[in-house]
Design a protein around this motif. Sequence first.
Motif, PDB file in Angstrom:
ATOM      1  N   LEU A  18       0.636  -0.982   0.038  1.00 22.60           N
ATOM      2  CA  LEU A  18       0.285   0.233  -0.033  1.00 22.60           C
ATOM      3  C   LEU A  18       0.548   1.214  -0.509  1.00 22.60           C
ATOM      4  O   LEU A  18       0.476   2.173  -0.892  1.00 22.60           O
ATOM      5  CB  LEU A  18      -1.419  -0.329   1.554  1.00 22.60           C
ATOM      6  CG  LEU A  18      -2.063  -1.186   1.110  1.00 22.60           C
ATOM      7  CD1 LEU A  18      -2.724  -1.569   2.417  1.00 22.60           C
ATOM      8  CD2 LEU A  18      -3.526  -0.702  -0.254  1.00 22.60           C
ATOM      9  N   LEU A 144     -11.982   1.189   0.561  1.00 18.68           N
ATOM     10  CA  LEU A 144     -12.158   1.933   1.402  1.00 18.68           C
ATOM     11  C   LEU A 144     -13.789   2.844   1.791  1.00 18.68           C
ATOM     12  O   LEU A 144     -14.245   2.445   3.161  1.00 18.68           O
ATOM     13  CB  LEU A 144     -10.803   3.471   1.234  1.00 18.68           C
ATOM     14  CG  LEU A 144     -11.224   3.835   3.193  1.00 18.68           C
ATOM     15  CD1 LEU A 144     -10.576   3.219   4.026  1.00 18.68           C
ATOM     16  CD2 LEU A 144     -10.229   5.584   2.374  1.00 18.68           C
ATOM     17  N   ARG A 145     -14.427   2.650   0.045  1.00 18.04           N
ATOM     18  CA  ARG A 145     -15.827   3.183   1.161  1.00 18.04           C
ATOM     19  C   ARG A 145     -16.520   1.217   0.916  1.00 18.04           C
ATOM     20  O   ARG A 145     -16.079   0.933   0.261  1.00 18.04           O
ATOM     21  CB  ARG A 145     -15.852   4.279  -0.393  1.00 18.04           C
ATOM     22  CG  ARG A 145     -14.729   5.708   0.274  1.00 18.04           C
ATOM     23  CD  ARG A 145     -15.198   6.322  -0.826  1.00 18.04           C
ATOM     24  NE  ARG A 145     -16.149   7.200  -1.156  1.00 18.04           N
ATOM     25  CZ  ARG A 145     -16.591   7.675  -2.084  1.00 18.04           C
ATOM     26  NH1 ARG A 145     -15.974   8.030  -2.731  1.00 18.04           N
ATOM     27  NH2 ARG A 145     -17.938   7.715  -1.619  1.00 18.04           N
ATOM     28  N   SER A 158     -10.021  -0.556   5.633  1.00 17.62           N
ATOM     29  CA  SER A 158      -9.564   0.785   5.850  1.00 17.62           C
ATOM     30  C   SER A 158      -7.767   0.606   5.609  1.00 17.62           C
ATOM     31  O   SER A 158      -6.883   1.611   5.535  1.00 17.62           O
ATOM     32  CB  SER A 158      -8.946   1.187   7.387  1.00 17.62           C
ATOM     33  OG  SER A 158      -8.703   0.093   8.168  1.00 17.62           O
ATOM     34  N   VAL A 161      -5.889   1.922   1.419  1.00 17.65           N
ATOM     35  CA  VAL A 161      -5.477   3.648   1.569  1.00 17.65           C
ATOM     36  C   VAL A 161      -3.643   3.692   0.287  1.00 17.65           C
ATOM     37  O   VAL A 161      -3.541   2.757   0.749  1.00 17.65           O
ATOM     38  CB  VAL A 161      -4.783   3.615   2.925  1.00 17.65           C
ATOM     39  CG1 VAL A 161      -5.639   3.993   3.710  1.00 17.65           C
ATOM     40  CG2 VAL A 161      -3.197   2.931   3.742  1.00 17.65           C
ATOM     41  N   SER A 162      -4.000   4.297   0.000  1.00 19.16           N
ATOM     42  CA  SER A 162      -2.903   5.050  -1.157  1.00 19.16           C
ATOM     43  C   SER A 162      -2.251   6.656  -1.105  1.00 19.16           C
ATOM     44  O   SER A 162      -2.474   7.516  -0.667  1.00 19.16           O
ATOM     45  CB  SER A 162      -3.247   5.425  -2.552  1.00 19.16           C
ATOM     46  OG  SER A 162      -4.329   6.468  -2.261  1.00 19.16           O
ATOM     47  N   PRO A 163      -1.535   6.138   0.547  1.00 15.57           N
ATOM     48  CA  PRO A 163      -0.766   7.765   0.751  1.00 15.57           C
ATOM     49  C   PRO A 163       0.269   8.227  -0.315  1.00 15.57           C
ATOM     50  O   PRO A 163       0.875   8.031  -1.013  1.00 15.57           O
ATOM     51  CB  PRO A 163      -0.722   7.661   2.173  1.00 15.57           C
ATOM     52  CG  PRO A 163       0.602   6.278   1.465  1.00 15.57           C
ATOM     53  CD  PRO A 163      -0.832   5.735   1.042  1.00 15.57           C
ATOM     54  N   SER A 173      -4.633   9.777  -3.072  1.00 16.15           N
ATOM     55  CA  SER A 173      -5.543  10.379  -1.944  1.00 16.15           C
ATOM     56  C   SER A 173      -7.217   9.609  -2.378  1.00 16.15           C
ATOM     57  O   SER A 173      -7.295  10.019  -3.576  1.00 16.15           O
ATOM     58  CB  SER A 173      -6.387  11.291  -1.567  1.00 16.15           C
ATOM     59  OG  SER A 173      -7.391  10.997   0.169  1.00 16.15           O
ATOM     60  N   ASP A 177     -10.626   3.515  -3.032  1.00 16.35           N
ATOM     61  CA  ASP A 177     -11.646   4.052  -2.403  1.00 16.35           C
ATOM     62  C   ASP A 177     -12.543   2.598  -2.851  1.00 16.35           C
ATOM     63  O   ASP A 177     -13.480   1.805  -2.258  1.00 16.35           O
ATOM     64  CB  ASP A 177     -12.868   5.194  -2.850  1.00 16.35           C
ATOM     65  CG  ASP A 177     -11.898   6.042  -1.743  1.00 16.35           C
ATOM     66  OD1 ASP A 177     -11.524   5.891  -0.678  1.00 16.35           O
ATOM     67  OD2 ASP A 177     -12.457   7.434  -2.242  1.00 16.35           O
TER      68      ASP A 177
END
Length: 253
Positions: A18, A144-145, A158, A161-163, A173, A177
């Motif tokens: 990730l 994520l959604r 959760s 994520v993709s920082p 960001s 999702d």
Amino acid sequence: MINPVHRVPIVIAAASFLLAGCGAGAETDRLGTGVGGPSARPDVVTLDPASAASPDAAPQDLPGLGPKTRAAIPARSRQAVVVTGRDKDSPQSTVVLYERTKDGWRAGPSLPAHNALKGWSEHHHGGDLRSPIGVFSLTDAGGLRPDPGTRLPYDRSSGFVSPGTGFEGESLSGSFDYVVAINYNRKPGTSPLDWTRPMGADRGGGIWLHVDHGGPTHGCVSLREDDLKHLMRALDPDRRPVVVMGDAASLAH
């Protein structure tokens, strides 16, 4: 049988993936099989075979695919997501969902997409920044959604994520999702976060269809959010969907 909605994501094992953005690809670990079948949803979008176009508008063979590529598509597969790269070294591609009907293959709209920064590879390895060429099954989704209404097993977590930023400085960001796992070097029937790599870690993995962030990927294929959600609603595990992906010249073989 794996619960199609609530699965335990392997967050610790997936952490390094990730942080690297989308997956690092690999080549032909073709055609895994799905697990289980989630119940039908009233909001799912489907293409009705009964309303198929005439034979003139529904070619018997998928356009742009040569005999070698067509032969890799199982006869039982009645949905094919065809990702056609602009050229071998380009990060730009188009995506079309085809439905097999009694008259041939019926095409959906052509959708803009990104693939890996350096294009495509027939023998991908982790970190080469190329997307794998091949035919791979599609059996699992997540994000994520909340589930957008797909019939594929969906893991909301959760862990998606993709920082950070992409290759062109764009924010990552929201990229995860919504995702659909491409069954390249992974165990079908598991969360997209499952870190199992049957061909070994050096062959890459974590190759997904995910939300476009406006630039090239590490190995995945990315689509605009609304296009991806519509595609996810259309995919039907009973129709054994596959993705056919590569640059135009390679797919024509």
